[in-house]
Design an enzyme around this catalytic site. Sequence first.
Site, short mmCIF file in Angstrom:
data_model
loop_
_atom_site.label_atom_id
_atom_site.label_comp_id
_atom_site.label_asym_id
_atom_site.label_seq_id
_atom_site.Cartn_x
_atom_site.Cartn_y
_atom_site.Cartn_z
N CYS A 152 -31.67 3.03 58.79
CA CYS A 152 -32.74 3.18 59.78
C CYS A 152 -32.17 3.64 61.11
O CYS A 152 -32.79 4.41 61.84
CB CYS A 152 -33.50 1.87 59.95
SG CYS A 152 -32.47 0.51 60.53
N HIS A 290 -34.30 -3.82 62.83
CA HIS A 290 -34.74 -2.55 62.25
C HIS A 290 -35.03 -1.52 63.34
O HIS A 290 -35.89 -1.73 64.19
CB HIS A 290 -36.00 -2.81 61.41
CG HIS A 290 -36.49 -1.62 60.65
ND1 HIS A 290 -35.69 -0.90 59.81
CD2 HIS A 290 -37.70 -1.02 60.60
CE1 HIS A 290 -36.38 0.09 59.28
NE2 HIS A 290 -37.61 0.04 59.75
N ASN A 329 -41.67 5.00 61.19
CA ASN A 329 -40.74 4.27 60.34
C ASN A 329 -40.03 5.24 59.39
O ASN A 329 -40.36 6.43 59.37
CB ASN A 329 -41.52 3.20 59.55
CG ASN A 329 -40.64 2.05 59.09
OD1 ASN A 329 -39.41 2.10 59.21
ND2 ASN A 329 -41.25 1.01 58.57
#
Length: 373
Positions: A152, A290, A329
């Site tokens: 990520c 994240h 995302n």
Amino acid sequence: MARNMHLPGLLVLLVAGLAPGIRDSLGAQDPGPGPPELKEVFKLFQIQFNRSYSNPAEYAHRLDIFGHNLAKAQRLQEEDLGTAEFGVTPFSDLTEEEFGQLYGNWRAARKGLEMVREVSFERQKEWTPQSCDWRKAHVISPVKNQGQCRCCWAMAAAGNIEALWNINFKPSVEVSVQELLDCGRCGDGCIGGYVWDAFITALNYSGLASEKDYPFRGRANTHRCLAPNYTKVAWIYDYIMLPRNEQAIAEYVATQGPITVIINSERLQHYKKGVIKGTPSTCDPWYVDHYVLLVGFGRSKVEEKGTEKDLSSSNRPPRHSTPYWILKNSWGADWGEEGYFRLHRGSDTCGITKYPITACIQNPGKKPVSCPP
Ligand SMILES: *[C@@H]1O[C@H](CO)[C@@H](O)[C@H](O)[C@H]1NC(C)=O
Ligand SMILES: *[C@@H]1O[C@H](CO)[C@@H](O)[C@H](O)[C@H]1NC(C)=O
Ligand SMILES: *[C@@H]1O[C@H](CO)[C@@H](O)[C@H](O)[C@H]1NC(C)=O
């Protein structure tokens, strides 16, 4: 199953939310033990996300996890103070631990990262637009899927660099995430990492190659950094951390472009749509694990919990209006709001203000660009 879960009601909601084609393709075979309604919904899940299991024991195990996850989604739904909806997602057959192992950022997942130097930027005016969405300026690349690689950090950094490059220079570049994974100073980028390592790699190799030339392979090959083999399509001159202040962050995003943030991802496994609003006890703002790309912000008109309405469709003033951040995302476009999600703005929801970091790209000849509302 949690004993106090109201399964049939929830199932009606879930089944009603699925496309008629999928609903009709529900088979009549009974693959094993378990509550019949739950098995029906599980079957829909298997069809929707193309999931099959090697043997009946594995099926039973995944069905059990799925049941627990529906109960958890319902608990999240009850707890949420925004407009978020939680339910069946591509990750509904994974335990929390498995999800964390597959998608968590092992390196970053702890309370408090080491400090990056924070800079104050020159705040231009005490005015920020009501809304800003860089997606509408066509500077954001399509949503990617990190798959089984916990990168990520590289996906968010690449998204930050390409958006700033596109805002400053117009051509639409997509930079190589694989270069960040193969050429970083910290070894295997698929076990997690920090955005600043991506920026250090981009600085060290004087830019990044394109995604087309150096495509994402889903695993790092640290013995074979191909950075020198390809032409650079974008470069940065520095990276900075913004103040931990949501007003300042909004102002920076509106005037400069998308930035990276790191958040607590715990609620995202079961997220479907809407604005997530947590509290420090339901979404610990110090446990950030994240990285995602912050691409804009806005305000939804909310009449009551769970229903968002456009103000124009009603003459009554809204009872509450929910300010939110829009985040990109890297879990594919079939998760969340076509790969995006929204977090409440103004309450440090899920730790969004902890590490707002961005690359610096500048084109002295650039005409001023404003963020589309
Ligand atoms: C579904 O999954 C199988 C493997 O489990 C794969 O071979 C197939 O291509 C997938 N189908 C789609 C539409 O993704
Ligand atoms: C910088 O790049 C050189 C190769 O050009 C490499 O040997 C070195 O390890 C890199 N340093 C960092 C910090 O990435
Ligand atoms: C990358 O460049 C090196 C040195 O020029 C060369 O030996 C190697 O074959 C190249 N690799 C690829 C995949 O192009």
